[in-house]
Design a protein around this motif. Structure first.
Motif, PDB file in Angstrom:
ATOM      1  N   ASP A 124       1.508  -1.227   0.099  1.00 23.15           N
ATOM      2  CA  ASP A 124       0.022   0.117   0.010  1.00 23.15           C
ATOM      3  C   ASP A 124       0.870   1.175  -0.117  1.00 23.15           C
ATOM      4  O   ASP A 124       0.117   2.607   0.576  1.00 23.15           O
ATOM      5  CB  ASP A 124      -1.337  -0.290   1.259  1.00 23.15           C
ATOM      6  N   GLY A 125       2.243   0.877  -0.203  1.00 29.85           N
ATOM      7  CA  GLY A 125       2.924   2.187  -0.125  1.00 29.85           C
ATOM      8  C   GLY A 125       2.428   2.902  -1.302  1.00 29.85           C
ATOM      9  O   GLY A 125       2.122   3.004  -2.306  1.00 29.85           O
ATOM     10  N   ARG A 126       3.123   4.275  -1.523  1.00 28.24           N
ATOM     11  CA  ARG A 126       2.966   5.483  -2.444  1.00 28.24           C
ATOM     12  C   ARG A 126       4.166   4.970  -3.885  1.00 28.24           C
ATOM     13  O   ARG A 126       6.144   4.695  -3.339  1.00 28.24           O
ATOM     14  CB  ARG A 126       3.197   6.439  -1.902  1.00 28.24           C
ATOM     15  N   LYS A 127       4.132   4.679  -5.261  1.00 21.69           N
ATOM     16  CA  LYS A 127       4.468   4.426  -5.805  1.00 21.69           C
ATOM     17  C   LYS A 127       5.150   4.869  -6.480  1.00 21.69           C
ATOM     18  O   LYS A 127       5.223   5.810  -7.276  1.00 21.69           O
ATOM     19  CB  LYS A 127       4.912   2.616  -6.835  1.00 21.69           C
ATOM     20  N   ILE A 128       7.011   5.458  -6.927  1.00 18.63           N
ATOM     21  CA  ILE A 128       7.670   6.220  -8.041  1.00 18.63           C
ATOM     22  C   ILE A 128       8.485   5.634  -8.694  1.00 18.63           C
ATOM     23  O   ILE A 128       9.137   5.310  -7.983  1.00 18.63           O
ATOM     24  CB  ILE A 128       7.979   7.326  -6.806  1.00 18.63           C
ATOM     25  N   ILE A 129       8.440   5.920 -10.197  1.00 18.35           N
ATOM     26  CA  ILE A 129       8.785   5.607 -10.746  1.00 18.35           C
ATOM     27  C   ILE A 129      10.338   5.885 -11.874  1.00 18.35           C
ATOM     28  O   ILE A 129       9.462   6.922 -11.935  1.00 18.35           O
ATOM     29  CB  ILE A 129       8.236   4.254 -11.906  1.00 18.35           C
ATOM     30  N   THR A 130      11.679   6.014 -11.348  1.00 13.85           N
ATOM     31  CA  THR A 130      12.285   6.849 -12.573  1.00 13.85           C
ATOM     32  C   THR A 130      13.161   6.229 -13.162  1.00 13.85           C
ATOM     33  O   THR A 130      12.762   4.532 -13.455  1.00 13.85           O
ATOM     34  CB  THR A 130      13.399   6.790 -10.827  1.00 13.85           C
ATOM     35  N   ARG A 131      14.063   6.780 -13.792  1.00 16.11           N
ATOM     36  CA  ARG A 131      15.236   6.033 -14.808  1.00 16.11           C
ATOM     37  C   ARG A 131      15.596   4.654 -13.916  1.00 16.11           C
ATOM     38  O   ARG A 131      16.183   3.825 -14.807  1.00 16.11           O
ATOM     39  CB  ARG A 131      15.981   7.094 -15.175  1.00 16.11           C
ATOM     40  N   TYR A 132      15.943   4.747 -13.224  1.00 14.75           N
ATOM     41  CA  TYR A 132      17.563   3.928 -12.387  1.00 14.75           C
ATOM     42  C   TYR A 132      16.661   2.695 -11.212  1.00 14.75           C
ATOM     43  O   TYR A 132      17.282   2.490 -10.769  1.00 14.75           O
ATOM     44  CB  TYR A 132      18.355   4.718 -11.715  1.00 14.75           C
ATOM     45  N   ALA A 133      15.559   3.473 -11.179  1.00 15.35           N
ATOM     46  CA  ALA A 133      14.849   2.869  -9.439  1.00 15.35           C
ATOM     47  C   ALA A 133      13.397   2.841  -9.581  1.00 15.35           C
ATOM     48  O   ALA A 133      13.148   4.404 -10.256  1.00 15.35           O
ATOM     49  CB  ALA A 133      15.788   3.097  -8.396  1.00 15.35           C
ATOM     50  N   VAL A 134      13.249   1.587  -8.589  1.00 14.14           N
ATOM     51  CA  VAL A 134      11.154   2.958  -8.309  1.00 14.14           C
ATOM     52  C   VAL A 134      11.639   2.024  -6.948  1.00 14.14           C
ATOM     53  O   VAL A 134      12.242   1.755  -6.125  1.00 14.14           O
ATOM     54  CB  VAL A 134      10.647   0.992  -8.843  1.00 14.14           C
TER      55      VAL A 134
END
Length: 120
Positions: free
Chosen positions: A29-39
């Motif tokens: 249930d956490g907030r998910k942020i997708i970046t170029r090098y990591a999630v």
């Protein structure tokens, strides 16, 4: 370089997430942020115990050497960004992506910081 010769600020150790259920708690249930090098998964903990970080690098990232480097880069990023959450109680899980291979620590840190500031 001991106590008298170093000009760098002291590095604070970031507390880790040691148990598997803590990772699942962030994933579910956490907030998910997708970046170029990591999630990045962020979530408030069950009980307020401060800022904690977990780092994951699966075999998709590469062999053992590449996975270890990816984990080192993400831990360094967590240390450099820890000042943002020093008063908060927050759990963060960084999951390395394959594109982290061959990147510098500065590139990874800038990418993650940009994603965190743009997401609020």
């Amino acid at each position: 370089m001991g106590l008298t010769g170093s000009t760098r600020p002291p590095r604070r150790r970031v507390r880790s997430l040691p148990l598997p259920w803590q990772f699942r708690y962030c994933y579910d249930d956490g907030r998910k942020i997708i970046t170029r090098y990591a999630v990045i998964f962020m979530r408030a903990p069950v009980d307020a115990d401060g800022f904690r970080v977990g780092v994951v690098a699966s075999r998709k990232v590469g062999g053992a050497v590449k996975r270890n480097r990816a984990r080192r880069l993400l831990r360094e990023t967590a240390r450099s960004l820890a000042h943002r959450w020093h008063n908060e109680s927050l759990w963060i899980v960084f999951v390395a992506r394959e594109s982290i291979n061959g990147q510098s620590a500065r590139d990874v840190c800038e990418d993650i910081e940009r994603a965190l500031t743009s997401s609020g």
